[in-house]
Structures are given as C-alpha cells and as structure tokens.
Design an enzyme around this catalytic site. Structure first.
Site, PDB file in Angstrom:
ATOM      1  N   CYS A  71      -5.900  13.188  13.478  1.00  0.00           N
ATOM      2  CA  CYS A  71      -6.448  12.509  14.660  1.00  0.00           C
ATOM      3  C   CYS A  71      -6.385  10.996  14.634  1.00  0.00           C
ATOM      4  CB  CYS A  71      -7.880  12.963  14.966  1.00  0.00           C
ATOM      5  SG  CYS A  71      -9.123  11.943  14.251  1.00  0.00           S
ATOM      6  N   LYS A  90       0.843  -1.204   0.000  1.00  0.00           N
ATOM      7  CA  LYS A  90       0.000   0.000   0.000  1.00  0.00           C
ATOM      8  C   LYS A  90       0.875   1.249   0.000  1.00  0.00           C
ATOM      9  CE  LYS A  90      -1.788   1.653   4.016  1.00  0.00           C
ATOM     10  NZ  LYS A  90      -1.529   3.081   4.274  1.00  0.00           N
ATOM     11  N   ASN A  91       1.884   1.273   0.875  1.00  0.00           N
ATOM     12  CA  ASN A  91       2.650   2.518   1.040  1.00  0.00           C
ATOM     13  C   ASN A  91       3.687   2.741  -0.048  1.00  0.00           C
ATOM     14  OD1 ASN A  91       1.055   2.950   3.197  1.00  0.00           O
ATOM     15  ND2 ASN A  91       2.585   2.457   4.743  1.00  0.00           N
ATOM     16  N   ARG A 117      -1.804  15.121  12.209  1.00  0.00           N
ATOM     17  CA  ARG A 117      -1.007  14.724  11.044  1.00  0.00           C
ATOM     18  C   ARG A 117      -0.491  15.998  10.375  1.00  0.00           C
ATOM     19  NH1 ARG A 117      -2.000   9.344   9.659  1.00  0.00           N
ATOM     20  NH2 ARG A 117      -0.115   9.376   8.425  1.00  0.00           N
ATOM     21  N   PRO A 118       0.469  16.705  11.007  1.00  0.00           N
ATOM     22  CA  PRO A 118       0.937  17.974  10.434  1.00  0.00           C
ATOM     23  C   PRO A 118       1.633  17.743   9.099  1.00  0.00           C
ATOM     24  CG  PRO A 118       2.352  17.259  12.228  1.00  0.00           C
ATOM     25  CD  PRO A 118       1.181  16.325  12.211  1.00  0.00           C
ATOM     26  N   ILE A 119       1.706  18.797   8.303  1.00  0.00           N
ATOM     27  CA  ILE A 119       2.450  18.672   7.044  1.00  0.00           C
ATOM     28  C   ILE A 119       3.468  19.813   6.928  1.00  0.00           C
ATOM     29  CG2 ILE A 119       0.613  17.434   5.803  1.00  0.00           C
ATOM     30  CD1 ILE A 119      -0.073  20.069   4.410  1.00  0.00           C
ATOM     31  N   ASP A 120       3.924  20.290   8.096  1.00  0.00           N
ATOM     32  CA  ASP A 120       4.888  21.413   8.100  1.00  0.00           C
ATOM     33  C   ASP A 120       6.179  21.056   7.360  1.00  0.00           C
ATOM     34  OD1 ASP A 120       4.966  19.609  10.365  1.00  0.00           O
ATOM     35  OD2 ASP A 120       6.707  20.746  11.044  1.00  0.00           O
ATOM     36  N   LEU A 121       6.611  19.793   7.467  1.00  0.00           N
ATOM     37  CA  LEU A 121       7.861  19.391   6.786  1.00  0.00           C
ATOM     38  C   LEU A 121       7.663  19.385   5.260  1.00  0.00           C
ATOM     39  CD1 LEU A 121       8.914  16.432   9.135  1.00  0.00           C
ATOM     40  CD2 LEU A 121       9.826  18.769   9.127  1.00  0.00           C
ATOM     41  N   ARG A 165      -8.593  -0.659   4.407  1.00  0.00           N
ATOM     42  CA  ARG A 165      -7.732   0.356   3.781  1.00  0.00           C
ATOM     43  C   ARG A 165      -6.388  -0.246   3.392  1.00  0.00           C
ATOM     44  NH1 ARG A 165      -6.259   4.675   7.489  1.00  0.00           N
ATOM     45  NH2 ARG A 165      -4.835   4.983   5.757  1.00  0.00           N
ATOM     46  N   ASP A 216       4.542   1.001  11.977  1.00  0.00           N
ATOM     47  CA  ASP A 216       3.324   0.333  11.501  1.00  0.00           C
ATOM     48  C   ASP A 216       3.197  -1.082  12.057  1.00  0.00           C
ATOM     49  OD1 ASP A 216       3.262   1.870   8.203  1.00  0.00           O
ATOM     50  OD2 ASP A 216       2.722   2.571  10.187  1.00  0.00           O
ATOM     51  N   ARG A 244      -5.710  10.597   4.047  1.00  0.00           N
ATOM     52  CA  ARG A 244      -4.712  11.521   4.589  1.00  0.00           C
ATOM     53  C   ARG A 244      -3.465  11.555   3.724  1.00  0.00           C
ATOM     54  NH1 ARG A 244      -6.911  11.430   8.982  1.00  0.00           N
ATOM     55  NH2 ARG A 244      -6.850   9.191   9.223  1.00  0.00           N
ATOM     56  N   ILE A 295       7.358   7.533  16.953  1.00  0.00           N
ATOM     57  CA  ILE A 295       7.063   8.201  15.680  1.00  0.00           C
ATOM     58  C   ILE A 295       5.757   8.987  15.733  1.00  0.00           C
ATOM     59  CG2 ILE A 295       6.707   7.862  13.195  1.00  0.00           C
ATOM     60  CD1 ILE A 295       9.533   7.122  14.002  1.00  0.00           C
TER      61      ILE A 295
HETATM   62  C1  EPZ Z   1       3.878   7.109   6.071  1.00  0.00           C
HETATM   63  O1  EPZ Z   1       3.069   8.119   6.661  1.00  0.00           O
HETATM   64  C2  EPZ Z   1       3.003   5.873   6.003  1.00  0.00           C
HETATM   65  N1  EPZ Z   1       1.854   6.137   5.143  1.00  0.00           N
HETATM   66  C3  EPZ Z   1       2.534   5.489   7.404  1.00  0.00           C
HETATM   67  O2  EPZ Z   1       1.801   4.278   7.276  1.00  0.00           O
HETATM   68  C4  EPZ Z   1       3.767   5.229   8.266  1.00  0.00           C
HETATM   69  O3  EPZ Z   1       3.336   4.977   9.592  1.00  0.00           O
HETATM   70  C5  EPZ Z   1       4.665   6.471   8.270  1.00  0.00           C
HETATM   71  O4  EPZ Z   1       5.013   6.817   6.910  1.00  0.00           O
HETATM   72  C6  EPZ Z   1       5.965   6.241   9.038  1.00  0.00           C
HETATM   73  O5  EPZ Z   1       6.646   5.166   8.502  1.00  0.00           O
HETATM   74  C7  EPZ Z   1       1.999   6.069   3.803  1.00  0.00           C
HETATM   75  O6  EPZ Z   1       3.079   5.821   3.304  1.00  0.00           O
HETATM   76  C8  EPZ Z   1       0.768   6.283   2.978  1.00  0.00           C
HETATM   77  P1  EPZ Z   1       5.796  10.549   8.250  1.00  0.00           P
HETATM   78  P2  EPZ Z   1       3.574   9.655   6.710  1.00  0.00           P
HETATM   79  O7  EPZ Z   1       5.664  11.794   7.455  1.00  0.00           O
HETATM   80  O8  EPZ Z   1       4.311   9.957   5.460  1.00  0.00           O
HETATM   81  C9  EPZ Z   1       5.394  13.718  11.759  1.00  0.00           C
HETATM   82  C10 EPZ Z   1      -0.028   2.849   7.595  1.00  0.00           C
HETATM   83  O9  EPZ Z   1      -0.499   2.320   8.603  1.00  0.00           O
HETATM   84  N2  EPZ Z   1       5.341  14.710  10.679  1.00  0.00           N
HETATM   85  O10 EPZ Z   1       7.050   9.757   8.155  1.00  0.00           O
HETATM   86  O11 EPZ Z   1       2.430  10.496   7.097  1.00  0.00           O
HETATM   87  C11 EPZ Z   1       4.140  12.843  11.766  1.00  0.00           C
HETATM   88  O12 EPZ Z   1       3.092  13.479  12.486  1.00  0.00           O
HETATM   89  C12 EPZ Z   1       0.398   4.298   7.634  1.00  0.00           C
HETATM   90  O13 EPZ Z   1       0.156   2.247   6.505  1.00  0.00           O
HETATM   91  C13 EPZ Z   1       5.409  16.061  11.005  1.00  0.00           C
HETATM   92  O14 EPZ Z   1       5.507  16.435  12.173  1.00  0.00           O
HETATM   93  O15 EPZ Z   1       4.593   9.566   7.922  1.00  0.00           O
HETATM   94  C14 EPZ Z   1       4.624  11.605  12.460  1.00  0.00           C
HETATM   95  O16 EPZ Z   1       4.623  11.828  13.849  1.00  0.00           O
HETATM   96  C15 EPZ Z   1       0.110   4.930   8.981  1.00  0.00           C
HETATM   97  N3  EPZ Z   1       5.344  16.977  10.008  1.00  0.00           N
HETATM   98  C16 EPZ Z   1       6.070  11.484  11.958  1.00  0.00           C
HETATM   99  O17 EPZ Z   1       6.451  12.792  11.500  1.00  0.00           O
HETATM  100  C17 EPZ Z   1       5.248  16.611   8.692  1.00  0.00           C
HETATM  101  O18 EPZ Z   1       5.217  17.496   7.814  1.00  0.00           O
HETATM  102  C18 EPZ Z   1       6.243  10.472  10.821  1.00  0.00           C
HETATM  103  O19 EPZ Z   1       5.437  10.920   9.771  1.00  0.00           O
HETATM  104  C19 EPZ Z   1       5.183  15.231   8.375  1.00  0.00           C
HETATM  105  C20 EPZ Z   1       5.235  14.296   9.381  1.00  0.00           C
END
Ligand code: EPZ
Length: 418
Positions: free
Chosen positions: A117, A22-23, A122-126, A398, A306, A93, A328
């Site tokens: 939630c 999926k990912n 789920r911030p997207i600041d990065l 999902r 995960d 998301r 994480i």
């Molecule tokens: C991907 O999510 C995966 N989803 C998630 O899988 C997985 O848990 C995660 O990576 C970590 O490996 C998909 O690939 C579709 P991150 P993503 O950005 O990209 C914080 C599943 O069950 N963060 O690496 O959203 C965030 O809140 C899903 O298949 C910021 O603060 O993960 C989290 O605490 C769940 N700001 C951490 O970083 C940002 O701009 C990791 O998030 C982005 C992220």
C-alpha cells in the site's frame, strides 16, 4: 511523531558529501548471511531507519553485528535461523530480499508476506516464480511463506519484468548452488552492480551485472571481505532538486554523476547549469526553472521512479506546464494532494500527472506518506514562501541520513521539532 519546520525562500549554496546508498546497502547486508567462512566489513553504510531494521533482522537470524561510525562488521559464521518475525517483515517491505539469502544458506525459509500500500500493492509474484524456477517449493499459509529449497539448482530464467528485488533474490539464492544460472531481462540498476561486486568480492562468480543478462556460476562457499557501498543516487537527485528549487548553486561530492544521467539532463532542460567530474556535481539554478518535456519513469537506465516525486515538487513552480508519467508503481502520486494544499496546480489522470507551474507555493502543514513523497514536500517547502511543516518525518528518516543538518549546511532554514 516529529516534523520538519522549513522557512522557504533561501537560495542554497555550498557543498555536501552524499551518503552510502540505501538501496545498495540493504541487499548487501542480506548477502552477508551467505558468508559462513569469515566476517563481512561494510564501509560507507548510512545511518538510516531501514538499515537499523535490517541489522535487527540479521541479529534475529543469529548474526553478530557491530557498528563503528559508517563501518559495519557482520559475523554470520554461527548457526543461523531461517525465520524473519512478522513484526520486522512488516516494518521493512524490502526485507523480502532476505528470502534468497536465507534459502541459499539454510535451504529453507519462513517469512511473512511483506506489507503493501505505500506505493500501491507490493506483490512478490516475480520473486516467487524465480525461486520456484531455481527449484524451491513455496507454500503460503496464514500470511507466511514456507520455502523448502532442498532441491535448489541452476537454471535458465527470464523475468517478466526487470524487478530490482527479484533480480537480487535470484543472485542471492543461486550463487551457492552448483552449475550456471542464466537470467534474462534482469534489473540493471547500479545497486544490482554493487550487490554483484560485493558477492564477487566474497568469491561468487556473477557476470553481466548492469546488463539485461546475468550469469551466476555457483561456488561452494563465500569468504569474508570488506566492501565500500556506492553513493546514494536518489539522495543526490534530492539535494540537486533542493538547490534547483531555491535558485541556488550547490556542489555534491562523493557522488557518481553517471548513475543519474537522466535526472541531470532533465535539470539542464529546466535551465540549470550542471558541471560534473568523476565524483562531484555542481548545479547552478536560474531564478525560475522552465518546464521540461514529458518525464516518463522506466527501469534503469531510464528516468528513476524514485526521483518522480522529487520532480513533481520541482515542476510546481516552473514556467510552463510539465507532465510526469509513472510507469513503475501503481500509486506513487501521494504528494499531489499535499502540494495542492501549498497552491500547486496538478491534475492526475491514470498514470500521468500534469503540473501547471505557478510563480510560488505557499508554506502550510503537509503530511508525508512515503519516503520519496516526504522528500518532495521538503523540496516544495524550501522553495515556498513562508513556513512549511512536514509531518511524519519517520518516512523521510528511512532513506535520508542527516537531511536537516545537510540542508542547514547549505543555508536552508529547517528544524526538526518533536
Ligand atoms: C526497489 O524496490 C527499490 N527498493 C525501490 O526504492 C525502487 O523504487 C524500485 O526498486 C524500482 O527501482 C529497494 O531497493 C529497497 P521492483 P522493489 O521489484 O525491488 C512490481 C525507495 O524509495 N513487482 O523493481 O520492490 C512492483 O509492484 C524504494 O528507495 C511485481 O509486480 O521494486 C512495482 O510496480 C521505493 N511483482 C514494479 O514491479 C514482483 O514480484 C517494480 O518493482 C516484484 C515487483
């Protein structure tokens, strides 16, 4: 809302193949937006709810998408839109990964802020900081992000955190912009490598995927290609936990053991016999597992977040006390309350869960509240005495293709009821 009704106590035996990841497929489908000179053929594409919504987004943008079995054909050669409707952003998301692709193709984008939630905010600041670093100007208005990317350019960036999604957005946004973009502290997950391999198969020039440093040399255009999606490493860990919790012995095929080394070593520590070949894993479980040392989730190649909920369920009936530290996500212990309903002894303090093993859990009605938490409840039900009903199966759908069919094939007694 459908539910899964599970009769626990049946050791699993037999062999099943693992579906496409999926990912990996979600960002790769977003990447097909970049191809204006040909058709993308995506093989080993799993039938999942998140894939169906991603296909809807592609069609909403104006791409043509056809499915034949596990092969998708995407034609994004026409004039594409640059907006994703809020109803689709809200449902998925991870649709934020379309941002980079639309920006690279259209030099502008309008997307709504992704929901939050499920696993905490789920911030997207990065993502935003990275795209601004590439020359985008981004304004938020009434819950929508308006992105102007007419000044997209190569740059040097360092991510504050190796975010998977932000890494994917940078790769997508920069692979068509002139010059070489260098990004440090990127995510190294196998899904990042799969995305880079797909983009390079289309003619992109991305080096270093799977390492902390990415180099993306912009090219003028990308061409149609065909690509086979990697196996889903988290689905693989899920089925291994199903085999382990029931004291069974199962074999997974079409899987890459190297992608889940940390999970395999924890399963061995719990007393499972693990044998691997290049694309198969055989697990033989003891009658009762023993608690492993502290499990800490970290970015790849560490223990995957995960898999955290999956092992939370597994550790409920081990000999001894186990500990899991979730580093994480801010709130990824939702299954705890449901597992306690089944008789688990778990306490959560800040980012750490302490699980005191009990001889067995008892089946009851439990509620899934996120994808991997739902899978954890299925694992708990398979190992429990009596009947477990897992509600809100939509969360599980999902990310797992044919879950109950595969488990039935392995000897589980599990049924989907509307
Ligand atoms: C991907 O999510 C995966 N989803 C998630 O899988 C997985 O848990 C995660 O990576 C970590 O490996 C998909 O690939 C579709 P991150 P993503 O950005 O990209 C914080 C599943 O069950 N963060 O690496 O959203 C965030 O809140 C899903 O298949 C910021 O603060 O993960 C989290 O605490 C769940 N700001 C951490 O970083 C940002 O701009 C990791 O998030 C982005 C992220």
């Amino acid at each position: 809302m459908s539910r899964l009704v599970i009769e626990g106590g049946h050791p699993l035996h037999g062999s099943i193949p693992i579906h496409g990841a999926k990912n990996a497929v979600l960002p790769i489908l977003a990447a097909t937006v970049l191809c204006s000179n040909g058709v993308s053929i995506i093989e080993n594409c799993p039938e999942l709810k998140d894939v169906a919504i991603t296909i809807e987004i592609l069609k909403e943008l104006g791409a043509k998408v056809a499915r034949s079995g596990s092969t998708l054909t995407i034609d994004a050669r026409g004039r594409l839109g640059s907006r994703i409707p809020e109803r689709l952003m809200r449902e998925l998301r991870s649709s934020v990964i379309f941002m980079g692709a639309i920006v690279a193709r259209k030099h502008k984008a309008k997307i709504s802020m992704p929901g939050g939630c499920e696993l905490g905010p789920r911030p997207i600041d990065l993502h935003i900081k990275a795209l601004e670093g590439l020359g985008c100007s981004i304004k938020e208005q009434k819950g929508y992000l308006h992105i102007d990317a007419h000044k997209l350019h190569a740059t040097q960036l360092t991510l504050d955190f190796p975010s998977v999604g932000a890494t994917e957005n940078i790769m997508l946004a920069s692979c068509l912009s002139e010059g070489v973009t260098v990004v440090e502290n990127v995510a190294q997950e196998p899904e990042i490598v799969d995305l880079a391999n797909f983009l390079n198969a289309m003619g992109a020039k991305i080096r270093g995927a799977g390492s902390p440093r990415l180099e993306i040399e912009g090219v003028r255009r990308l061409f149609g290609t065909s690509y086979r999606i990697m196996p889903d490493r988290i689905a693989a860990v899920t089925y291994l936990c199903c085999g382990a919790v029931t004291g069974g012995s199962i074999t997974l095929t079409e899987v890459i053991p190297a992608h889940i080394e940390t999970a395999l070593s924890v399963l061995s520590e719990c007393g499972c016999q693990i044998e691997t070949t290049e694309n198969s894993i055989r697990l033989q479980a003891p009658a009762r597992l023993r608690a492993p040392a502290l499990i800490k989730t970290t970015p790849y190649p560490g223990f995957p977040t995960d898999a955290q909920s999956l092992f939370l369920a597994l550790l409920c009936t081990t000999e001894g006390t186990g500990k899991i530290q979730e580093q994480i996500f801010k709130s990824r212990f939702k299954p705890v309350s449901e597992l306690i309903k089944m008789g688990a002894v778990i306490t959560v303090e800040n980012d750490t869960a302490v699980i005191t093993g009990v001889p067995a859990l008892s089946g009851t009605k439990v509620f899934a509240r996120d994808l991997r938490g739902g899978a954890a409840l299925v694992i708990a039900g398979l190992g429990a005495t009596g009947i477990t009903e897992v509600e809100n199966v939509c969360y599980i759908d999902r990310g797992y293709e044919k879950l109950e069919e595969n488990l039935t094939r392995l000897g589980a007694v599990i049924q989907r009821k509307e």
